[in-house]
Design a protein around this motif. Structure first.
Motif, PDB file in Angstrom:
ATOM      1  N   ASP A  18      12.129   5.538 -15.340  1.00  0.00           N
ATOM      2  CA  ASP A  18      13.406   6.085 -14.873  1.00  0.00           C
ATOM      3  C   ASP A  18      13.939   5.292 -13.686  1.00  0.00           C
ATOM      4  OD1 ASP A  18      11.251   7.226 -13.402  1.00  0.00           O
ATOM      5  OD2 ASP A  18      12.519   8.856 -12.725  1.00  0.00           O
ATOM      6  N   GLY A  19      13.053   4.826 -12.817  1.00  0.00           N
ATOM      7  CA  GLY A  19      13.476   4.022 -11.670  1.00  0.00           C
ATOM      8  C   GLY A  19      14.084   2.693 -12.099  1.00  0.00           C
ATOM      9  N   LYS A  20      13.419   2.017 -13.032  1.00  0.00           N
ATOM     10  CA  LYS A  20      13.945   0.737 -13.527  1.00  0.00           C
ATOM     11  C   LYS A  20      15.277   0.953 -14.250  1.00  0.00           C
ATOM     12  CE  LYS A  20       9.585  -1.772 -13.967  1.00  0.00           C
ATOM     13  NZ  LYS A  20       8.644  -2.424 -14.923  1.00  0.00           N
ATOM     14  N   PHE A  21      15.350   2.028 -15.026  1.00  0.00           N
ATOM     15  CA  PHE A  21      16.606   2.337 -15.714  1.00  0.00           C
ATOM     16  C   PHE A  21      17.726   2.554 -14.697  1.00  0.00           C
ATOM     17  CE2 PHE A  21      19.702   5.363 -17.391  1.00  0.00           C
ATOM     18  CZ  PHE A  21      20.128   4.702 -18.523  1.00  0.00           C
ATOM     19  N   SER A  22      17.437   3.257 -13.619  1.00  0.00           N
ATOM     20  CA  SER A  22      18.453   3.515 -12.590  1.00  0.00           C
ATOM     21  C   SER A  22      18.961   2.226 -11.972  1.00  0.00           C
ATOM     22  CB  SER A  22      17.891   4.435 -11.506  1.00  0.00           C
ATOM     23  OG  SER A  22      17.591   5.697 -12.050  1.00  0.00           O
ATOM     24  N   VAL A  23      18.049   1.285 -11.688  1.00  0.00           N
ATOM     25  CA  VAL A  23      18.461  -0.012 -11.139  1.00  0.00           C
ATOM     26  C   VAL A  23      19.328  -0.748 -12.153  1.00  0.00           C
ATOM     27  CG1 VAL A  23      17.652  -2.299 -10.405  1.00  0.00           C
ATOM     28  CG2 VAL A  23      16.488  -0.248  -9.577  1.00  0.00           C
ATOM     29  N   LEU A  24      18.847  -0.820 -13.394  1.00  0.00           N
ATOM     30  CA  LEU A  24      19.609  -1.527 -14.431  1.00  0.00           C
ATOM     31  C   LEU A  24      20.979  -0.892 -14.650  1.00  0.00           C
ATOM     32  CD1 LEU A  24      16.756  -2.198 -17.024  1.00  0.00           C
ATOM     33  CD2 LEU A  24      17.939  -3.908 -15.616  1.00  0.00           C
ATOM     34  N   MET A  25      21.028   0.430 -14.673  1.00  0.00           N
ATOM     35  CA  MET A  25      22.289   1.132 -14.890  1.00  0.00           C
ATOM     36  C   MET A  25      23.275   0.850 -13.763  1.00  0.00           C
ATOM     37  SD  MET A  25      23.440   3.051 -17.236  1.00  0.00           S
ATOM     38  CE  MET A  25      25.019   3.757 -17.461  1.00  0.00           C
ATOM     39  N   THR A  26      22.768   0.828 -12.543  1.00  0.00           N
ATOM     40  CA  THR A  26      23.625   0.560 -11.384  1.00  0.00           C
ATOM     41  C   THR A  26      24.211  -0.846 -11.476  1.00  0.00           C
ATOM     42  OG1 THR A  26      22.311   2.086 -10.055  1.00  0.00           O
ATOM     43  CG2 THR A  26      23.699   0.524  -8.858  1.00  0.00           C
ATOM     44  N   LEU A  27      23.377  -1.815 -11.818  1.00  0.00           N
ATOM     45  CA  LEU A  27      23.859  -3.194 -11.956  1.00  0.00           C
ATOM     46  C   LEU A  27      24.780  -3.349 -13.169  1.00  0.00           C
ATOM     47  CD1 LEU A  27      20.533  -5.080 -11.149  1.00  0.00           C
ATOM     48  CD2 LEU A  27      22.556  -4.914  -9.672  1.00  0.00           C
ATOM     49  N   TYR A  28      24.416  -2.719 -14.251  1.00  0.00           N
ATOM     50  CA  TYR A  28      25.167  -2.787 -15.506  1.00  0.00           C
ATOM     51  C   TYR A  28      26.597  -2.284 -15.326  1.00  0.00           C
ATOM     52  CZ  TYR A  28      25.898  -1.838 -20.571  1.00  0.00           C
ATOM     53  OH  TYR A  28      26.345  -1.792 -21.868  1.00  0.00           O
ATOM     54  N   ASN A  29      26.773  -1.285 -14.478  1.00  0.00           N
ATOM     55  CA  ASN A  29      28.094  -0.690 -14.268  1.00  0.00           C
ATOM     56  C   ASN A  29      28.957  -1.435 -13.255  1.00  0.00           C
ATOM     57  OD1 ASN A  29      27.990   1.396 -16.150  1.00  0.00           O
ATOM     58  ND2 ASN A  29      26.812   2.688 -14.773  1.00  0.00           N
ATOM     59  N   ARG A  30      28.430  -2.460 -12.639  1.00  0.00           N
ATOM     60  CA  ARG A  30      29.215  -3.275 -11.707  1.00  0.00           C
ATOM     61  C   ARG A  30      29.974  -4.344 -12.482  1.00  0.00           C
ATOM     62  NH1 ARG A  30      29.317   0.022  -8.006  1.00  0.00           N
ATOM     63  NH2 ARG A  30      27.774   0.019  -6.408  1.00  0.00           N
ATOM     64  N   ASN A  31      31.194  -4.631 -12.033  1.00  0.00           N
ATOM     65  CA  ASN A  31      31.990  -5.666 -12.709  1.00  0.00           C
ATOM     66  C   ASN A  31      31.271  -7.009 -12.757  1.00  0.00           C
ATOM     67  OD1 ASN A  31      34.114  -3.976 -13.305  1.00  0.00           O
ATOM     68  ND2 ASN A  31      35.242  -4.443 -11.430  1.00  0.00           N
ATOM     69  N   ASN A  32      30.649  -7.388 -11.665  1.00  0.00           N
ATOM     70  CA  ASN A  32      29.952  -8.676 -11.626  1.00  0.00           C
ATOM     71  C   ASN A  32      28.453  -8.532 -11.888  1.00  0.00           C
ATOM     72  OD1 ASN A  32      29.149  -7.483  -9.264  1.00  0.00           O
ATOM     73  ND2 ASN A  32      29.864  -9.127  -7.920  1.00  0.00           N
ATOM     74  N   HIS A  33      28.006  -7.334 -12.210  1.00  0.00           N
ATOM     75  CA  HIS A  33      26.602  -7.037 -12.544  1.00  0.00           C
ATOM     76  C   HIS A  33      25.622  -7.407 -11.432  1.00  0.00           C
ATOM     77  CE1 HIS A  33      27.506  -5.842 -16.611  1.00  0.00           C
ATOM     78  NE2 HIS A  33      28.037  -7.004 -16.897  1.00  0.00           N
ATOM     79  N   GLN A  34      26.055  -7.354 -10.182  1.00  0.00           N
ATOM     80  CA  GLN A  34      25.119  -7.698  -9.120  1.00  0.00           C
ATOM     81  C   GLN A  34      25.382  -6.937  -7.824  1.00  0.00           C
ATOM     82  OE1 GLN A  34      25.316 -11.929  -8.728  1.00  0.00           O
ATOM     83  NE2 GLN A  34      27.323 -11.945  -7.784  1.00  0.00           N
ATOM     84  N   LEU A  35      24.305  -6.752  -7.071  1.00  0.00           N
ATOM     85  CA  LEU A  35      24.337  -6.114  -5.753  1.00  0.00           C
ATOM     86  C   LEU A  35      23.222  -6.709  -4.914  1.00  0.00           C
ATOM     87  CD1 LEU A  35      24.678  -2.324  -6.723  1.00  0.00           C
ATOM     88  CD2 LEU A  35      26.410  -3.688  -5.556  1.00  0.00           C
ATOM     89  N   THR A  36      23.294  -6.494  -3.616  1.00  0.00           N
ATOM     90  CA  THR A  36      22.173  -6.892  -2.758  1.00  0.00           C
ATOM     91  C   THR A  36      21.094  -5.816  -2.856  1.00  0.00           C
ATOM     92  OG1 THR A  36      22.995  -5.732  -0.806  1.00  0.00           O
ATOM     93  CG2 THR A  36      23.740  -8.026  -1.113  1.00  0.00           C
TER      94      THR A  36
END
Length: 173
Positions: free
Chosen positions: A60-78
């Motif tokens: 669930d933790g990995k999914f949350s990270v992937l989902m957060t990145l996936y929903n970003r326009n540029n697919h990235q965050l710090t």
């Protein structure tokens, strides 16, 4: 989802719970029973969701990270933005990112404007995983609460929001 491991087969009856109530500390029995039902239901949902995630090699933790990145326009965050978004420590994010990077689902990149910083970007493999997993995951979630009609679901959401407000407003000893 974090496992509560709540395995109480029968919710205590009102008369059994009343034994713990007194005039100095009256208990709201139906609130206790509702909380116990919520624990049990949350645990059951967690087990079902965890089982689905295991088929895809994520937690669930990995999914949350992937989902957060996936929903970003540029697919990235710090990493610090991820930790803030997910409300977890930097150490937790670091551990999740190590596993996701090992699985080639995310990659660490140089920050575009600050060479001292890194950004975390979901890889093409990570996007493909989310493209496959998300429809199945959200279909599962829809089915889990599918026995409730729209009005009941809206009421349920409103009640959960009220519970969260009540939790945030209380100081527990």
């Amino acid at each position: 989802m974090g496992n509560v491991n709540f395995d109480l087969k029968d919710i205590p009856k009102s008369e059994d719970l009343l034994k713990f109530s007194n005039k100095n500390m009256p208990l709201k029995i139906n609130a206790i029973q509702a909380c116990l039902f919520l624990f049990r239901t949350t645990d059951e949902i967690s087990k079902i969701v965890d089982s689905q995630f295991q088929k895809y090699g994520v937690s669930d933790g990995k999914f949350s990270v992937l989902m957060t990145l996936y929903n970003r326009n540029n697919h990235q965050l710090t990493p610090s933005e991820l930790s803030n978004e997910l409300n977890v420590t930097r150490a937790t994010i670091s551990g999740l990112l190590n596993g996701l990077e090992k699985d080639k689902l995310v990659e660490r990149c140089k920050h575009p404007s600050d060479g001292r910083m890194l950004t975390i970007k979901i890889t093409e493999k990570g996007v493909k995983l989310m493209d496959e997993l998300c429809p199945k995951h959200f279909t599962l979630l829809s089915k889990l609460l599918g026995s409730l009609d729209c009005e009941s679901l809206n009421s349920f959401i409103d009640n959960l929001k009220l519970i969260r407000i009540g939790i945030a407003d209380r100081i527990f000893e």
